[in-house]
Design a protein around this motif. Structure first.
Motif, PDB file in Angstrom:
ATOM      1  N   ALA A 215       0.838  -1.206   0.000  1.00  0.00           N
ATOM      2  CA  ALA A 215       0.000   0.000   0.000  1.00  0.00           C
ATOM      3  C   ALA A 215       0.872   1.255   0.000  1.00  0.00           C
ATOM      4  N   SER A 216       0.450   2.241  -0.765  1.00  0.00           N
ATOM      5  CA  SER A 216       1.237   3.473  -0.897  1.00  0.00           C
ATOM      6  C   SER A 216       1.110   4.359   0.329  1.00  0.00           C
ATOM      7  N   LEU A 217       2.031   5.311   0.458  1.00  0.00           N
ATOM      8  CA  LEU A 217       1.999   6.283   1.553  1.00  0.00           C
ATOM      9  C   LEU A 217       0.717   7.115   1.480  1.00  0.00           C
ATOM     10  N   THR A 218       0.308   7.444   0.269  1.00  0.00           N
ATOM     11  CA  THR A 218      -0.922   8.219   0.067  1.00  0.00           C
ATOM     12  C   THR A 218      -2.122   7.503   0.663  1.00  0.00           C
ATOM     13  N   THR A 219      -2.173   6.182   0.477  1.00  0.00           N
ATOM     14  CA  THR A 219      -3.266   5.370   1.023  1.00  0.00           C
ATOM     15  C   THR A 219      -3.297   5.451   2.541  1.00  0.00           C
ATOM     16  N   TRP A 220      -2.118   5.306   3.168  1.00  0.00           N
ATOM     17  CA  TRP A 220      -2.049   5.343   4.636  1.00  0.00           C
ATOM     18  C   TRP A 220      -2.396   6.719   5.186  1.00  0.00           C
ATOM     19  N   VAL A 221      -1.991   7.765   4.484  1.00  0.00           N
ATOM     20  CA  VAL A 221      -2.339   9.138   4.907  1.00  0.00           C
ATOM     21  C   VAL A 221      -3.855   9.335   4.812  1.00  0.00           C
ATOM     22  N   ALA A 222      -4.450   8.823   3.725  1.00  0.00           N
ATOM     23  CA  ALA A 222      -5.898   8.939   3.532  1.00  0.00           C
ATOM     24  C   ALA A 222      -6.653   8.207   4.643  1.00  0.00           C
ATOM     25  N   ILE A 223      -6.198   7.010   4.994  1.00  0.00           N
ATOM     26  CA  ILE A 223      -6.844   6.224   6.057  1.00  0.00           C
ATOM     27  C   ILE A 223      -6.666   6.911   7.415  1.00  0.00           C
ATOM     28  N   ALA A 224      -5.459   7.439   7.673  1.00  0.00           N
ATOM     29  CA  ALA A 224      -5.197   8.149   8.928  1.00  0.00           C
ATOM     30  C   ALA A 224      -6.106   9.371   9.057  1.00  0.00           C
ATOM     31  N   HIS A 225      -6.280  10.094   7.957  1.00  0.00           N
ATOM     32  CA  HIS A 225      -7.160  11.258   7.945  1.00  0.00           C
ATOM     33  C   HIS A 225      -8.592  10.845   8.284  1.00  0.00           C
ATOM     34  N   MET A 226      -9.048   9.747   7.685  1.00  0.00           N
ATOM     35  CA  MET A 226     -10.416   9.284   7.948  1.00  0.00           C
ATOM     36  C   MET A 226     -10.564   8.799   9.387  1.00  0.00           C
ATOM     37  N   SER A 227      -9.524   8.188   9.939  1.00  0.00           N
ATOM     38  CA  SER A 227      -9.580   7.706  11.320  1.00  0.00           C
ATOM     39  C   SER A 227      -9.660   8.866  12.312  1.00  0.00           C
ATOM     40  N   ILE A 228      -8.752   9.838  12.141  1.00  0.00           N
ATOM     41  CA  ILE A 228      -8.632  10.923  13.123  1.00  0.00           C
ATOM     42  C   ILE A 228      -9.716  11.989  12.957  1.00  0.00           C
ATOM     43  N   PHE A 229      -9.780  12.576  11.769  1.00  0.00           N
ATOM     44  CA  PHE A 229     -10.658  13.726  11.570  1.00  0.00           C
ATOM     45  C   PHE A 229     -12.087  13.362  11.166  1.00  0.00           C
ATOM     46  N   VAL A 230     -12.215  12.464  10.177  1.00  0.00           N
ATOM     47  CA  VAL A 230     -13.556  12.119   9.691  1.00  0.00           C
ATOM     48  C   VAL A 230     -14.322  11.292  10.725  1.00  0.00           C
ATOM     49  N   THR A 231     -13.598  10.472  11.491  1.00  0.00           N
ATOM     50  CA  THR A 231     -14.274   9.591  12.460  1.00  0.00           C
ATOM     51  C   THR A 231     -14.246  10.153  13.873  1.00  0.00           C
ATOM     52  N   VAL A 232     -13.071  10.215  14.494  1.00  0.00           N
ATOM     53  CA  VAL A 232     -12.994  10.592  15.911  1.00  0.00           C
ATOM     54  C   VAL A 232     -13.546  12.001  16.150  1.00  0.00           C
ATOM     55  N   VAL A 233     -12.959  12.992  15.515  1.00  0.00           N
ATOM     56  CA  VAL A 233     -13.351  14.385  15.764  1.00  0.00           C
ATOM     57  C   VAL A 233     -14.787  14.652  15.304  1.00  0.00           C
ATOM     58  N   SER A 234     -15.104  14.259  14.069  1.00  0.00           N
ATOM     59  CA  SER A 234     -16.403  14.599  13.488  1.00  0.00           C
ATOM     60  C   SER A 234     -17.562  13.814  14.089  1.00  0.00           C
ATOM     61  N   PHE A 235     -17.355  12.514  14.353  1.00  0.00           N
ATOM     62  CA  PHE A 235     -18.436  11.720  14.934  1.00  0.00           C
ATOM     63  C   PHE A 235     -18.809  12.229  16.318  1.00  0.00           C
TER      64      PHE A 235
END
Length: 306
Positions: A215-235
């Motif tokens: 998996a590319s670095l871009t993929t991991w950054v995208a997943i990290a963004h979804m984990s931290i900001f899209v999920t934890v903070v926003s939910f």
């Protein structure tokens, strides 16, 4: 309007605007992993962050009863597992124009279910605001060519998108019940934990260790963004909003998500921002304002009857 209400509306706007970035991050992540695996990695990462957050913020945590476990199981199954499998499948296979419209129809179903099962009052402003906002969303995703909607036709992926809408509506309504006892942080944490468990078998079946390594670095950054900001903070912010103003009113803010997605696509993917996007965004913001401001039409009615 008091400061606390403005703060709640601000949090709901920020939460749903952040969700718009999931369209961009999801497109990037599904290039390396299958949809269920992307969903699992997103929420596994979120769970790692949420549990310490809950232990720090919630010193007097309530003990889970069997009924509570049942409710959190429903939340994990609907809003975390099923919704996100459908969402990432759509990210991979459905046209953005179609998937955006389906997701934007969420508030309609949430308002109906809130009225039916939670006995929330559905006001004239809620309905008018929702119609105005949905009109704006439709304008944006069709780029002003409304007839495009009738040219798309039915496809199997439509059932997947319908599944996403129903799953999220159930999640929002059941979430309101859970919030009567648990805080926004507790509710989000437990829902994510159960959802992650549901997603684990799918991830194990469809993903190999080699896929993880490649998996590319871009993929991991995208997943990290979804984990931290899209999920934890926003939910957490969205659940707080539901607790303060109700599921029906909070759902109107979901219309901010497609607007956010279009703006981010313009900035990060180089897509063109058109006049239709501007008009649509104005409709969405107007709809959210009308739908959350109960005094607009009430004052007019009082003047007419006076």
């Amino acid at each position: 309007m008091n400061k606390k209400l403005w703060l709640t509306y601000g949090m709901l706007t920020l939460a749903t605007a952040t969700w718009g970035s999931a369209f961009i991050a999801g497109k990037l992540a599904v290039q390396s992993f299958q949809p269920a695996t992307v969903a699992f990695l997103r929420f596994f990462g979120a769970a790692i962050l949420l549990f310490p957050l809950m232990w720090i913020m919630e010193k007097n945590r309530k003990k889970l009863t069997l009924k509570d476990i049942g409710l959190f199981t429903v939340l994990g199954l609907t809003g975390i597992a099923l919704y996100n499998i459908c969402f990432f499948l759509a990210s991979k296979h459905a046209p953005v124009i179609k998937s955006s419209l389906f997701i934007a129809s969420n508030p309609v179903l949430i308002v109906l279910l809130s009225g039916l099962f939670l006995k929330e009052t559905i006001t004239r402003n809620n309905i008018i605001g929702m119609i105005i906002a949905l009109t704006g969303v439709t304008f944006i995703i069709t780029d002003g060519h409304l007839l495009t909607l009738f040219q798309l036709g039915f496809e199997p992926i439509d059932l997947v998108l319908l599944g996403a809408v129903i799953s999220w509506a159930l999640y929002s309504v059941v979430g309101k019940v859970v919030l009567k006892k648990y805080s926004a942080v507790e509710s989000t944490t437990y829902a994510v934990a159960f959802g992650t468990l549901f997603l684990l078998p799918f991830a194990l079946v469809e993903t190999s260790w080699q896929d993880v390594q490649q998996a590319s670095l871009t993929t991991w950054v995208a997943i990290a963004h979804m984990s931290i900001f899209v999920t934890v903070v926003s939910f957490v912010m969205y659940y707080y909003g539901i607790k303060e103003v109700g599921a029906a009113k909070a759902s109107i803010f979901i219309n901010v998500m497609p607007v956010s997605a279009v703006l981010m696509a313009t900035i990060y993917l180089g897509e063109t921002f058109t006049w239709a996007h501007g008009v649509g965004a104005a409709f969405v913001l107007s709809g959210v304002y009308v739908g959350t401001n109960t005094k607009i039409f009430q004052k007019k009615i009082e003047k007419i009857s006076a």
